[in-house]
Design an enzyme around this catalytic site. Sequence first.
Site, PDB file in Angstrom:
ATOM      1  N   ASP A   1      46.353  28.192 -40.740  1.00  0.00           N
ATOM      2  CA  ASP A   1      45.879  29.408 -40.895  1.00  0.00           C
ATOM      3  C   ASP A   1      44.941  29.373 -42.264  1.00  0.00           C
ATOM      4  OD1 ASP A   1      45.792  32.292 -41.070  1.00  0.00           O
ATOM      5  OD2 ASP A   1      47.690  32.446 -42.057  1.00  0.00           O
TER       6      ASP A   1
ATOM      7  N   GLU B   1      43.988  29.850 -36.068  1.00  0.00           N
ATOM      8  CA  GLU B   1      44.156  31.313 -35.623  1.00  0.00           C
ATOM      9  C   GLU B   1      42.469  31.813 -35.581  1.00  0.00           C
ATOM     10  OE1 GLU B   1      46.422  35.250 -36.964  1.00  0.00           O
ATOM     11  OE2 GLU B   1      45.705  33.798 -38.492  1.00  0.00           O
TER      12      GLU B   1
ATOM     13  N   ASP C   1      52.070  32.278 -45.419  1.00  0.00           N
ATOM     14  CA  ASP C   1      50.844  31.362 -44.810  1.00  0.00           C
ATOM     15  C   ASP C   1      51.450  30.176 -43.967  1.00  0.00           C
ATOM     16  OD1 ASP C   1      48.913  32.951 -45.700  1.00  0.00           O
ATOM     17  OD2 ASP C   1      48.683  31.959 -47.487  1.00  0.00           O
TER      18      ASP C   1
END
Length: 160
Positions: free
Chosen positions: A8, A68, A140
Amino acid sequence: MLRVIGIDPGTLSCGYGIVEKETDGLRHITSGILNLPKKEDLSKRLGILYRELKKILIEFSPEYAAVEKVFFARNVKAALNLGHARGVVLLCLAEEGIKITEYSANEVKKAVTGYGRADKNQIQKMVQNILRLPEQPKTDSADALALAICHINTERFRSL
């Protein structure tokens, strides 16, 4: 066995999580957050991101990566900075010969919770349950683990 790193990306913090598919389910290998110094300029933070991520890739040798996709940002500058961080992440992965797949936030949420509009807390709880973690991972880190889980589940369905 299938070993996947979920990432991420971010310019202040970058979540990562490595999950392995075994015959009896999924196993958490490692996860965490690369916190980048806010007071440093962007180029220094990107250099730190590159070096720290490279260490993780070399130590844990994932075969696949789930990253992502960018779908929105607060403003143009934030979007550009996030793009820089994603570029560093993609470069690191490519240099190590890791196969990369990108997923939208909705795809990840559906794969992990069954609901494309799940909130951060729901993601954290489901990741904890799926990986049988003793405590809830930080946001996260949970997002990165969810990316890895999403990739493993997606690959399983593709092979059917």
